[in-house]
Scaffold this active site. Structure first.
Site, PDB file in Angstrom:
ATOM      1  N   PRO A   9     -12.199  37.792   6.294  1.00  0.00           N
ATOM      2  CG  PRO A   9     -11.499  39.822   5.408  1.00  0.00           C
ATOM      3  CD  PRO A   9     -12.273  39.237   6.550  1.00  0.00           C
ATOM      4  CG  ASN A  10      -8.471  36.776   2.010  1.00  0.00           C
ATOM      5  OD1 ASN A  10      -8.909  36.415   0.910  1.00  0.00           O
ATOM      6  ND2 ASN A  10      -8.234  38.042   2.288  1.00  0.00           N
ATOM      7  NE  ARG A  17      -4.655  34.445   4.075  1.00  0.00           N
ATOM      8  CZ  ARG A  17      -5.003  35.346   4.990  1.00  0.00           C
ATOM      9  NH1 ARG A  17      -5.876  35.049   5.940  1.00  0.00           N
ATOM     10  NH2 ARG A  17      -4.522  36.574   4.945  1.00  0.00           N
ATOM     11  CE1 TYR A  22      -2.343  34.582   8.861  1.00  0.00           C
ATOM     12  CE2 TYR A  22      -1.874  34.520   6.499  1.00  0.00           C
ATOM     13  CZ  TYR A  22      -2.114  35.236   7.648  1.00  0.00           C
ATOM     14  OH  TYR A  22      -2.135  36.603   7.608  1.00  0.00           O
ATOM     15  CG  ASN A  73      -8.618  35.963  12.870  1.00  0.00           C
ATOM     16  OD1 ASN A  73      -8.380  37.113  12.484  1.00  0.00           O
ATOM     17  ND2 ASN A  73      -7.795  34.957  12.666  1.00  0.00           N
ATOM     18  CB  ALA A  76      -7.604  42.051   5.799  1.00  0.00           C
ATOM     19  CD  GLU A  97      -7.875  41.769  18.014  1.00  0.00           C
ATOM     20  OE1 GLU A  97      -7.473  42.265  19.087  1.00  0.00           O
ATOM     21  OE2 GLU A  97      -7.729  42.315  16.920  1.00  0.00           O
ATOM     22  CG  HIS A  99      -5.020  38.606  15.104  1.00  0.00           C
ATOM     23  ND1 HIS A  99      -5.772  38.912  13.997  1.00  0.00           N
ATOM     24  CD2 HIS A  99      -5.298  39.542  16.028  1.00  0.00           C
ATOM     25  CE1 HIS A  99      -6.459  40.006  14.242  1.00  0.00           C
ATOM     26  NE2 HIS A  99      -6.208  40.411  15.464  1.00  0.00           N
ATOM     27  NE  ARG A 106       2.125  38.703   9.177  1.00  0.00           N
ATOM     28  CZ  ARG A 106       1.013  38.303   8.547  1.00  0.00           C
ATOM     29  NH1 ARG A 106      -0.028  37.855   9.252  1.00  0.00           N
ATOM     30  NH2 ARG A 106       0.956  38.328   7.228  1.00  0.00           N
TER      31      ARG A 106
END
Ligand code: DQA
Length: 146
Positions: A9-10, A17, A22, A73, A76, A97, A99, A106
């Site tokens: 998502p996103n 964003r 990012y 990825n 969220a 994975e 990111h 974070r």
């Protein structure tokens, strides 16, 4: 060799964003990078993006017997989704994975990754390059697994 590259998502909002986190490159730029990285590695790639957990689970299930590796990825859903973890375990396709940001540096809630528990490796904090690293790592892993 055929890899499925899943973005959660996103990530379709990349470029818009939180550019300070990012970057300014778009999802389209990311798809191009993945395609180029696949060509360089001699691997066929397919990109899939969804904002819906169940659609990601469906896509992972459909990958069974169709793909040799998964780069994911989960965005969220990284920090919440036992369903995506279970789907990765169910198909048992080697997965890496990725990111874009360094999730370990974070908020506390970003330090847990459920899907990551079913992945052979995580690349975080390398921006879009993390996808290239994941593709190359997965290819080497599969060659060595023979
Ligand atoms: C992300 C990190 C996640 O914590 C966040 O929810 C995202 C993107 C990353 O690529 O850095 O949406 O997965």
């Amino acid at each position: 060799m055929k890899f499925l590259v899943i973005n959660g998502p996103n990530l379709n909002m990349l470029g818009i964003r939180e550019p300070d986190i990012y970057g300014r490159q778009t999802y389209g730029d990311l798809v191009r990078l993945v395609s180029e990285a696949g060509e360089e590695a001699g691997v066929e790639t397919e990109c899939f993006q969804s904002n819906h957990e169940g659609d990601i689970v469906d896509k992972i299930q459909q990958a069974y017997g169709a793909f040799d590796g998964i780069v994911i990825n989960p965005a969220a859903y990284t920090h919440t989704s036992v369903a995506i973890l279970d789907a990765l375990k169910a198909v048992a396709i080697p997965a890496v994975e990725v990111h874009i940001s360094d999730v370990s540096a974070r908020e506390e809630f970003r330090k847990v990754s459920y899907p990551g528990m079913a992945c052979i490796r995580t690349f975080a904090g390398f921006g879009f390059e993390g996808y290239r690293m994941a593709i190359l790592y997965l290819k080497e892993y599969l060659i060595n697994a023979g």
